[in-house]
Design a protein around this motif. Structure first.
Motif, mmCIF file in Angstrom:
data_model
loop_
_atom_site.group_PDB
_atom_site.id
_atom_site.type_symbol
_atom_site.label_atom_id
_atom_site.label_comp_id
_atom_site.label_asym_id
_atom_site.label_seq_id
_atom_site.Cartn_x
_atom_site.Cartn_y
_atom_site.Cartn_z
ATOM 1 N N GLN A 156 23.546 36.363 33.914
ATOM 2 C CA GLN A 156 23.149 37.735 33.563
ATOM 3 C C GLN A 156 23.925 38.760 34.390
ATOM 4 O OE1 GLN A 156 18.941 37.624 34.307
ATOM 5 N NE2 GLN A 156 18.463 36.552 32.396
ATOM 6 N N VAL A 157 24.084 38.478 35.666
ATOM 7 C CA VAL A 157 24.845 39.370 36.540
ATOM 8 C C VAL A 157 26.295 39.454 36.072
ATOM 9 C CG1 VAL A 157 25.788 39.609 38.876
ATOM 10 C CG2 VAL A 157 23.366 39.094 38.554
ATOM 11 N N ASP A 158 26.848 38.318 35.662
ATOM 12 C CA ASP A 158 28.230 38.306 35.156
ATOM 13 C C ASP A 158 28.357 39.187 33.921
ATOM 14 O OD1 ASP A 158 30.909 37.571 34.942
ATOM 15 O OD2 ASP A 158 30.450 35.829 33.695
ATOM 16 N N ASP A 159 27.403 39.086 33.007
ATOM 17 C CA ASP A 159 27.415 39.943 31.812
ATOM 18 C C ASP A 159 27.365 41.416 32.190
ATOM 19 O OD1 ASP A 159 27.528 37.776 30.108
ATOM 20 O OD2 ASP A 159 25.356 37.671 29.807
ATOM 21 N N ASP A 160 26.436 41.753 33.089
ATOM 22 C CA ASP A 160 26.275 43.159 33.485
ATOM 23 C C ASP A 160 27.511 43.682 34.207
ATOM 24 O OD1 ASP A 160 23.785 43.040 32.402
ATOM 25 O OD2 ASP A 160 22.693 42.967 34.304
ATOM 26 N N LEU A 161 28.061 42.869 35.105
ATOM 27 C CA LEU A 161 29.239 43.296 35.852
ATOM 28 C C LEU A 161 30.421 43.535 34.931
ATOM 29 C CD1 LEU A 161 29.312 41.100 39.098
ATOM 30 C CD2 LEU A 161 29.367 43.588 38.984
ATOM 31 N N ALA A 162 30.658 42.589 34.024
ATOM 32 C CA ALA A 162 31.800 42.718 33.117
ATOM 33 C C ALA A 162 31.668 43.971 32.260
ATOM 34 C CB ALA A 162 31.917 41.472 32.243
ATOM 35 N N ASP A 163 30.461 44.222 31.767
ATOM 36 C CA ASP A 163 30.246 45.393 30.913
ATOM 37 C C ASP A 163 30.371 46.689 31.705
ATOM 38 O OD1 ASP A 163 29.248 46.712 28.378
ATOM 39 O OD2 ASP A 163 27.642 47.273 29.756
ATOM 40 N N THR A 164 29.732 46.743 32.877
ATOM 41 C CA THR A 164 29.716 47.982 33.659
ATOM 42 C C THR A 164 31.096 48.309 34.222
ATOM 43 O OG1 THR A 164 27.426 47.522 34.278
ATOM 44 C CG2 THR A 164 28.593 49.190 35.554
ATOM 45 N N LEU A 165 31.789 47.323 34.773
ATOM 46 C CA LEU A 165 33.117 47.569 35.330
ATOM 47 C C LEU A 165 34.114 47.954 34.249
ATOM 48 C CD1 LEU A 165 33.345 44.658 37.936
ATOM 49 C CD2 LEU A 165 33.123 47.101 38.427
ATOM 50 N N ALA A 166 33.968 47.359 33.064
ATOM 51 C CA ALA A 166 34.894 47.683 31.973
ATOM 52 C C ALA A 166 34.727 49.125 31.511
ATOM 53 C CB ALA A 166 34.685 46.726 30.805
ATOM 54 N N ARG A 167 33.509 49.675 31.649
ATOM 55 C CA ARG A 167 33.244 51.042 31.185
ATOM 56 C C ARG A 167 33.265 52.070 32.307
ATOM 57 N NH1 ARG A 167 28.503 52.003 29.696
ATOM 58 N NH2 ARG A 167 27.416 50.137 30.401
ATOM 59 N N ALA A 168 33.534 51.629 33.539
ATOM 60 C CA ALA A 168 33.442 52.534 34.676
ATOM 61 C C ALA A 168 34.632 53.463 34.800
ATOM 62 C CB ALA A 168 33.276 51.740 35.971
ATOM 63 N N ALA A 175 33.488 51.586 45.017
ATOM 64 C CA ALA A 175 32.656 51.852 43.843
ATOM 65 C C ALA A 175 32.289 50.550 43.135
ATOM 66 C CB ALA A 175 33.380 52.792 42.891
ATOM 67 N N ALA A 176 33.236 49.622 43.046
ATOM 68 C CA ALA A 176 32.950 48.326 42.427
ATOM 69 C C ALA A 176 31.908 47.561 43.232
ATOM 70 C CB ALA A 176 34.235 47.517 42.314
ATOM 71 N N GLU A 177 32.002 47.653 44.542
ATOM 72 C CA GLU A 177 31.030 46.992 45.410
ATOM 73 C C GLU A 177 29.629 47.564 45.200
ATOM 74 O OE1 GLU A 177 30.902 47.705 49.845
ATOM 75 O OE2 GLU A 177 31.797 45.706 49.825
ATOM 76 N N ARG A 178 29.541 48.878 45.046
ATOM 77 C CA ARG A 178 28.238 49.511 44.825
ATOM 78 C C ARG A 178 27.661 49.116 43.470
ATOM 79 N NH1 ARG A 178 29.561 55.609 47.203
ATOM 80 N NH2 ARG A 178 29.261 55.078 49.399
ATOM 81 N N ILE A 179 28.508 48.976 42.481
ATOM 82 C CA ILE A 179 28.041 48.519 41.166
ATOM 83 C C ILE A 179 27.456 47.118 41.291
ATOM 84 C CG2 ILE A 179 28.842 47.762 38.894
ATOM 85 C CD1 ILE A 179 30.789 50.143 38.933
ATOM 86 N N ALA A 180 28.146 46.235 42.012
ATOM 87 C CA ALA A 180 27.654 44.873 42.193
ATOM 88 C C ALA A 180 26.320 44.857 42.934
ATOM 89 C CB ALA A 180 28.698 44.045 42.944
ATOM 90 N N ASP A 181 26.185 45.674 43.969
ATOM 91 C CA ASP A 181 24.925 45.737 44.716
ATOM 92 C C ASP A 181 23.769 46.162 43.817
ATOM 93 O OD1 ASP A 181 26.099 44.928 47.058
ATOM 94 O OD2 ASP A 181 26.306 46.940 47.886
ATOM 95 N N THR A 555 37.163 58.596 34.957
ATOM 96 C CA THR A 555 36.129 57.925 35.742
ATOM 97 C C THR A 555 34.751 58.347 35.252
ATOM 98 O OG1 THR A 555 37.585 57.994 37.686
ATOM 99 C CG2 THR A 555 35.276 57.441 38.063
ATOM 100 N N ARG A 556 33.903 57.376 35.063
ATOM 101 C CA ARG A 556 32.513 57.629 34.673
ATOM 102 C C ARG A 556 31.706 58.017 35.912
ATOM 103 N NH1 ARG A 556 28.987 54.533 30.692
ATOM 104 N NH2 ARG A 556 26.887 54.544 31.545
ATOM 105 N N ALA A 557 30.750 58.919 35.767
ATOM 106 C CA ALA A 557 29.878 59.298 36.884
ATOM 107 C C ALA A 557 29.222 58.043 37.455
ATOM 108 C CB ALA A 557 28.828 60.301 36.425
ATOM 109 N N ALA A 558 29.384 57.837 38.757
ATOM 110 C CA ALA A 558 29.004 56.562 39.370
ATOM 111 C C ALA A 558 27.521 56.261 39.276
ATOM 112 C CB ALA A 558 29.453 56.546 40.835
#
Length: 643
Positions: A156-168, A175-181, A555-558
């Motif tokens: 599930q985390v992999d799905d969310d990370l791939a989707d969020t990072l691709a649209r960020a 910023a990527a680290e904060r998304i993962a957290d 860049t999308r608003a973080a």
């Protein structure tokens, strides 16, 4: 022999045509500006190429491990007793260390990345192949997600990370680290709690020697405490006079040592008769008492109704339990921030200019001291912002609440075909035309102070800073509350009706340096300088884009995740055509209308406005739309870069 081998590899790479990947050398016949653009495009393409090659390296190492350890796996599955003298996995790591002339530690880390790419986070790793993220970003998110053990949650985390990072969009490693957290906390709060408990055991003060007779002290503490301590040092050095010869870093060092050793911290200027330093204990204490560290969360989180993460200014996402701990401090203060002052349920809008928001009634004043908003509702979705104010011996905190107005449309109900300022997105109707289709029922209005339309209301100020979290220039991690709020499209003090509005669609935080760069560069030709844009897309997401040397980075608003109340929201300025330049003449008493003459930055601002308008008229689609089409084609193709 080594030289010959190096030449052999170099000759192999020299035969590769990197042109299709965007790495085309600049034409020397072009002017210097065009060559600068070409070389930056070349360098950026090479940077993305590194991500693709890194993905191939991890893939190859993963295949090697599968084959090397296949026999061991068969024996383990068969229940055969293992009598190997050396651990086969450790031997495989040794092979990797030799191949890349690395240490055991570096080889183990590289093997761990390969295992994560093939088994734990394959969808996120695919973003490397697509050159969406850098190798450093991938390593950061692997490290931040390593605490999760459950395979289903990892997927599930992999799905969310791939989707969020691709649209960020164009983001930094931090910023990527904060998304993962944030995603880890959302999917596995227990794992995040375990990480926080483990982190508490790492609190320490350590000493380290550096070359040149220097030493360092590292203090590990709670994020809010370290922020407060750092800001306390900052206000100490703010009292020295301009003639102090020390660098800012040297001043911080001297101030921290003086505070720890209970020594006086004084200005080092040589002329004490003209020294203007204010370094008395009372003066320092007064400045420290004004230090503020803010955190933002949903009000439901603060009340314990859910465990959505919060955001700590200068740090990043924090767990729900961490937010509640902050709110429970005896020196904490909780305040409500009502987004009803910004979110107005309406089906129609009166004509208004980009400068001045629609006049508000006395009971809907957007200023911080204003009364209640229009029609209060029992909100089942509310937000909170927690703010901590402190000096070393005094702490207070703020937490604020944002209520969602009734009638707010969901993303599935958002309107299509709205009018955007200056035709900023592909597929929108041209300037001066009314949008087709229903008008969204919730708009952003009342965003500027009625007494001074250049300045935002307190509600908008907090929303903008919390929404972006940091300086909006890619790669800059300056905390938002340590930044200045900047009008992307400049607020035109010469012709106010022609300038950019004080609104969420046009306001973002920039650190002092980047604010100055954006303001002063491009005076003679804006295309050479820093020109940025900001817009709210159809689902209420806020985007920024900056163009430097002809290259545009979006860049999308973080912290869009922090404000679900903004889903589907539209800006009042995007519901109608942008205003035409005001005719020459004196401005009104409220600062609107009219056009005054002037020089210096006023001329630069006027020129930038003219350049923006001309750019929009020349092109039916903007650079942003062009980038969107490129991303869509790449997503459809789904293949690797063409080399």
């Amino acid at each position: 022999m080594t030289i010959a081998m190096s030449d052999e590899f170099a000759s192999r790479w020299a035969l590769v045509d990197f042109g299709p990947a965007g790495m085309a050398a600049a034409d020397e016949a072009e002017d210097a500006k065009s060559q600068c653009h070409s070389w930056m495009v070349y360098a950026e393409a090479a940077w993305r190429g590194q991500a693709y090659l890194y993905s191939r390296q991890l893939f190859a190492i993963g295949q090697f491990l599968d084959l090397e350890l296949a026999t061991l796996d068969d024996r383990v599955c068969a229940g055969t007793e293992q009598k190997d003298l050396l651990d086969p996995y450790a031997v495989a790591v040794d092979y990797v260390a030799i191949a890349f002339a690395g240490t055991q530690r570096a080889a183990r880390a590289l093997v761990a990345m390969a295992v994560a790419a093939s088994e734990r986070l394959p969808k996120t790793a695919d973003l490397l192949r697509r050159t969406v993220i850098s190798p450093e970003m991938f390593e950061k998110v692997v490290d931040r997600t390593d605490i999760i053990d459950d395979h289903e949650i990892v997927a599930q985390v992999d799905d969310d990370l791939a989707d969020t990072l691709a649209r960020a969009g164009h983001i930094s490693e931090k910023a990527a680290e904060r998304i993962a957290d944030r995603i880890v906390d959302k999917r596995d709060a227990d794992a995040n709690k375990k990480r926080r408990e483990k982190a508490q055991r790492r609190k320490n003060v350590t000493n380290r020697d550096y070359p040149g007779g220097l030493g360092g002290i590292n203090i590990t503490a709670d994020a809010e405490e370290s922020r407060l301590a750092y800001e306390a040092v900052e206000v100490m050095i703010a009292g020295v006079c301009p003639n102090d010869p020390r660098t800012r870093g040297a001043l911080r060092s001297a101030a921290a040592i003086a505070r720890l050793r209970k020594l006086p911290f004084t200005c080092a200027c040589t002329d004490k008769e003209t020294c203007t330093a204010s370094q008395g204990e009372e003066e320092i204490s007064e400045r420290q008492a004004r230090i503020i560290v803010r955190a933002v969360c949903q009000k439901s989180t603060l009340a314990g109704a859910d465990d959505d993460p919060g955001f700590l200014d200068g740090h990043g996402p924090i767990s729900a339990s961490h937010v509640r701990d902050l709110a429970q401090r005896p020196d904490a203060l909780v305040r409500d921030l009502d987004l009803d002052k910004l979110l107005t349920p309406r089906m129609t809008l009166k004509p208004c200019t980009a400068l001045a928001p629609e006049p508000a009634s006395a009971d809907r004043d957007g200023d911080s001291g204003g009364g209640d908003g229009p029609a209060r509702h029992d909100a089942d979705e509310q937000a909170a912002a927690l703010t901590a104010r402190t000096a070393f011996r005094h702490v207070s905190a703020n937490a604020s609440t944002a209520q969602r107005a009734e009638g707010h449309v969901s993303t599935a109900q958002r309107a299509e075909g709205h009018v955007s300022m200056g035709q900023r997105a592909e597929g929108r109707v041209s300037t001066g035309q009314r949008a087709e289709g229903p008008v969204p029922p919730v708009f952003l209005t009342g965003t500027a102070q009625r007494s001074d339309p250049y300045r935002p209301t307190e509600a908008l100020d907090v929303l903008v800073r919390a929404l972006f979290g940091t300086c909006t220039v890619p790669g800059c991690n300056r905390p938002a509350w340590n930044c200045e709020l900047d009008h992307c499209e400049e607020f035109d003090h010469v012709c106010p009706a022609s300038g950019g509005p004080t609104c969420l669609c046009n306001l973002n935080p920039k650190c002092k340096r980047h604010h100055l760069l954006k303001t002063h560069l491009g005076a003679s030709n804006p295309a050479d300088g820093w020109v940025d844009e900001q817009w709210i897309d159809d689902d209420g997401t806020v985007w920024t884009a900056i163009t430097v040397h002809g290259m545009t980075f979006e860049t999308r608003a973080a912290n869009q995740w922090l404000f679900p109340q903004l889903a589907g929201v539209r800006c009042a300025h995007q519901a109608q055509a942008p205003p035409e330049p005001a005719p020459p003449g004196p401005a009104g008493a409220d600062g609107t209308g009219g056009c005054r003459t002037g020089g210096g930055l006023r001329v630069v601002t006027e020129y930038k406005h003219a350049w923006r308008r001309a750019l929009r008229l020349r092109s039916g689609t903007t650079e942003r739309a062009r980038l969107r089409r490129i991303r869509e084609r790449a997503a459809e193709a789904g293949g690797p870069p063409p080399f």
